[in-house]
Design a protein around this motif. Structure first.
Motif, PDB file in Angstrom:
ATOM      1  N   PRO A   1       4.532  89.851 125.758  1.00 27.83           N
ATOM      2  CA  PRO A   1       3.930  88.563 125.386  1.00 27.83           C
ATOM      3  C   PRO A   1       4.917  87.391 125.483  1.00 27.83           C
ATOM      4  CG  PRO A   1       4.508  89.762 123.408  1.00 27.83           C
ATOM      5  CD  PRO A   1       4.849  90.670 124.557  1.00 27.83           C
ATOM      6  N   VAL A   2       5.298  87.021 126.714  1.00 28.25           N
ATOM      7  CA  VAL A   2       6.265  85.941 126.920  1.00 28.25           C
ATOM      8  C   VAL A   2       5.532  84.654 127.286  1.00 28.25           C
ATOM      9  CG1 VAL A   2       8.281  85.185 128.214  1.00 28.25           C
ATOM     10  CG2 VAL A   2       7.976  87.615 127.719  1.00 28.25           C
ATOM     11  N   HIS A   3       5.720  83.621 126.492  1.00 30.92           N
ATOM     12  CA  HIS A   3       5.118  82.321 126.795  1.00 30.92           C
ATOM     13  C   HIS A   3       5.888  81.587 127.883  1.00 30.92           C
ATOM     14  CE1 HIS A   3       3.034  82.056 122.586  1.00 30.92           C
ATOM     15  NE2 HIS A   3       2.412  82.861 123.422  1.00 30.92           N
ATOM     16  N   TRP A   4       7.220  81.665 127.827  1.00 36.68           N
ATOM     17  CA  TRP A   4       8.075  81.026 128.822  1.00 36.68           C
ATOM     18  C   TRP A   4       9.498  81.540 128.684  1.00 36.68           C
ATOM     19  CZ3 TRP A   4      11.513  78.762 125.584  1.00 36.68           C
ATOM     20  CH2 TRP A   4      11.051  78.159 124.407  1.00 36.68           C
ATOM     21  N   ALA A   5      10.261  81.323 129.754  1.00 40.42           N
ATOM     22  CA  ALA A   5      11.689  81.677 129.747  1.00 40.42           C
ATOM     23  C   ALA A   5      12.457  80.524 130.369  1.00 40.42           C
ATOM     24  CB  ALA A   5      11.932  82.960 130.531  1.00 40.42           C
ATOM     25  N   VAL A   6      13.588  80.192 129.762  1.00 36.38           N
ATOM     26  CA  VAL A   6      14.409  79.072 130.221  1.00 36.38           C
ATOM     27  C   VAL A   6      15.436  79.569 131.236  1.00 36.38           C
ATOM     28  CG1 VAL A   6      16.048  77.286 129.527  1.00 36.38           C
ATOM     29  CG2 VAL A   6      14.093  77.839 128.048  1.00 36.38           C
ATOM     30  N   LEU A   7      15.526  78.847 132.347  1.00 41.14           N
ATOM     31  CA  LEU A   7      16.521  79.140 133.374  1.00 41.14           C
ATOM     32  C   LEU A   7      17.633  78.104 133.268  1.00 41.14           C
ATOM     33  CD1 LEU A   7      17.216  80.899 135.877  1.00 41.14           C
ATOM     34  CD2 LEU A   7      16.071  79.158 137.272  1.00 41.14           C
ATOM     35  N   ASN A   8      18.825  78.565 132.905  1.00 41.92           N
ATOM     36  CA  ASN A   8      19.986  77.687 132.774  1.00 41.92           C
ATOM     37  C   ASN A   8      21.061  78.202 133.719  1.00 41.92           C
ATOM     38  OD1 ASN A   8      21.963  75.909 132.027  1.00 41.92           O
ATOM     39  ND2 ASN A   8      22.057  76.544 129.876  1.00 41.92           N
ATOM     40  N   VAL A   9      21.138  77.613 134.904  1.00 40.23           N
ATOM     41  CA  VAL A   9      22.022  78.122 135.952  1.00 40.23           C
ATOM     42  C   VAL A   9      23.484  77.826 135.638  1.00 40.23           C
ATOM     43  CG1 VAL A   9      22.527  78.077 138.424  1.00 40.23           C
ATOM     44  CG2 VAL A   9      20.163  77.795 137.613  1.00 40.23           C
ATOM     45  N   ALA A  10      23.776  76.560 135.337  1.00 42.56           N
ATOM     46  CA  ALA A  10      25.150  76.135 135.029  1.00 42.56           C
ATOM     47  C   ALA A  10      25.070  74.876 134.175  1.00 42.56           C
ATOM     48  CB  ALA A  10      25.948  75.882 136.302  1.00 42.56           C
ATOM     49  N   GLU A  11      24.616  75.068 132.910  1.00 43.52           N
ATOM     50  CA  GLU A  11      24.346  73.925 132.035  1.00 43.52           C
ATOM     51  C   GLU A  11      23.395  72.959 132.725  1.00 43.52           C
ATOM     52  OE1 GLU A  11      25.180  73.960 128.903  1.00 43.52           O
ATOM     53  OE2 GLU A  11      26.150  75.875 129.316  1.00 43.52           O
ATOM     54  N   GLY A  12      22.430  73.512 133.389  1.00 50.39           N
ATOM     55  CA  GLY A  12      21.472  72.748 134.182  1.00 50.39           C
ATOM     56  C   GLY A  12      21.173  73.508 135.467  1.00 50.39           C
ATOM     57  N   PRO A  13      20.772  72.816 136.536  1.00 49.70           N
ATOM     58  CA  PRO A  13      20.414  73.500 137.784  1.00 49.70           C
ATOM     59  C   PRO A  13      21.604  73.916 138.637  1.00 49.70           C
ATOM     60  CG  PRO A  13      20.124  71.145 138.038  1.00 49.70           C
ATOM     61  CD  PRO A  13      20.492  71.368 136.594  1.00 49.70           C
ATOM     62  N   GLY A  14      22.795  73.430 138.307  1.00 54.83           N
ATOM     63  CA  GLY A  14      23.960  73.728 139.138  1.00 54.83           C
ATOM     64  C   GLY A  14      24.065  72.780 140.322  1.00 54.83           C
TER      65      GLY A  14
ATOM     66  N   LEU B   1      11.507  90.845 130.903  1.00 57.29           N
ATOM     67  CA  LEU B   1      10.516  89.778 130.792  1.00 57.29           C
ATOM     68  C   LEU B   1       9.358  89.953 131.760  1.00 57.29           C
ATOM     69  CD1 LEU B   1      12.798  86.636 130.337  1.00 57.29           C
ATOM     70  CD2 LEU B   1      11.818  88.149 128.609  1.00 57.29           C
ATOM     71  N   THR B   2       9.547  90.769 132.793  1.00 59.05           N
ATOM     72  CA  THR B   2       8.487  90.988 133.773  1.00 59.05           C
ATOM     73  C   THR B   2       7.715  92.277 133.502  1.00 59.05           C
ATOM     74  OG1 THR B   2       9.958  92.172 135.319  1.00 59.05           O
ATOM     75  CG2 THR B   2       9.840  89.773 135.523  1.00 59.05           C
ATOM     76  N   ARG B   3       8.046  92.978 132.424  1.00 60.57           N
ATOM     77  CA  ARG B   3       7.330  94.213 132.107  1.00 60.57           C
ATOM     78  C   ARG B   3       5.889  93.881 131.739  1.00 60.57           C
ATOM     79  NH1 ARG B   3       8.776  98.261 127.209  1.00 60.57           N
ATOM     80  NH2 ARG B   3       9.580  96.300 126.423  1.00 60.57           N
ATOM     81  N   PRO B   4       4.909  94.556 132.331  1.00 58.03           N
ATOM     82  CA  PRO B   4       3.494  94.272 132.032  1.00 58.03           C
ATOM     83  C   PRO B   4       3.199  94.369 130.544  1.00 58.03           C
ATOM     84  CG  PRO B   4       3.665  95.702 133.946  1.00 58.03           C
ATOM     85  CD  PRO B   4       5.055  95.599 133.371  1.00 58.03           C
TER      86      PRO B   4
END
Length: 251
Positions: A39-52, A33-36
């Motif tokens: 075309p990524v609009h956004w990425a979801v961070l799901n640590v533990a069904e939420g922030p943990g 996702l960080t490759r130059p």
């Protein structure tokens, strides 16, 4: 299938990642996702069904790399179809902001009925206020409602984007778009589709453009009812998706 193209400037097509597996289990996915030029609009961070319950150092590192690459990081918050207590939602949001400096939120299993709209509007307004207070001059915050189906039209005013399809290719290829979506630009809508064969990737992209979805995630992984594992890894044709979308494919 009617062609419903809204007037105005549409967002260039790109990828929305609904949530890869933990960075320890999917290091290649997060790195891609960080490759130059991706075309990524956004990425979801799901640590533990939420922030943990506490900050996760591996997720902190992954979120930091995404932001440095210009990718929006959205914290995953489950609305449980409208049954989640308001206080729990706000608490999850605050932890995502405090620990991971989230750029916005992906509100999963968002309700779609008219009766639930006032409650969702309250949540959206509260989260937007939290985001504006935390981000300062770091750019505009972003909210995505993960309905997975076409909701009551009023939800379009409650978030930046709506997930109007989430499901299998067998359903997607025959899906119909709601007529009210014609009142909004393509940037408003998100489609998440699993089980898309490589040989039908161009057809899937054509359907997304036809239905006015500018943010997509297509994968050849097959899912199980009620599961999201199919979105935890890269599709087998990731490079082909990046190539097709990145060069601005159009009708």
């Amino acid at each position: 299938m009617p062609h419903l193209a809204a007037s105005g400037t549409a967002l260039a097509m790109g990828v929305g990642v609904p949530g890869y597996a933990h960075p320890l289990l999917a290091p290649v996915e997060w790195a891609e996702l960080t490759r130059p030029g991706t075309p990524v609009h956004w990425a979801v961070l799901n640590v533990a069904e939420g922030p943990g319950a506490r900050p996760d150092p591996h997720c902190l590192e992954a979120a930091g790399k995404l932001r440095n690459a210009g990718v929006r990081v959205l914290g995953h918050i489950d609305l449980r179809h409208g049954s989640r207590p308001f206080g729990e939602v706000v608490s999850d949001a605050q932890r995502f902001l405090d620990w991971y400096k989230a750029d916005g939120f992906y509100l999963d299993r968002a309700p779609a009925d008219r009766a639930d709209l006032p409650a969702v509007r309250r949540i959206s307004a509260t989260l937007e206020a939290l985001l504006d207070g935390e981000r300062g001059d770091r750019g505009r915050a972003h909210l995505v409602l993960g309905h997975g189906t076409h909701p009551y039209p009023g939800y379009a005013e409650a978030a930046d984007q709506l997930v109007t399809f989430s499901g299998a290719w067998a359903e997607y290829r025959w899906s119909q778009v709601a007529e009210w979506t014609a009142d909004h630009p393509a940037g408003k809508f998100v489609h998440l589709v699993h089980g898309v064969p490589r040989t039908h990737l161009e057809e899937a992209l054509r359907i997304a453009r036809w239905q006015g979805a500018a943010t997509v995630f297509f994968t050849d992984r097959r899912g199980r009812p009620g599961q999201t594992d199919q979105f935890h890894t890269l599709p087998g044709y990731w490079d082909e998706i990046v190539s097709r979308i990145g060069r601005g494919v159009s009708e």
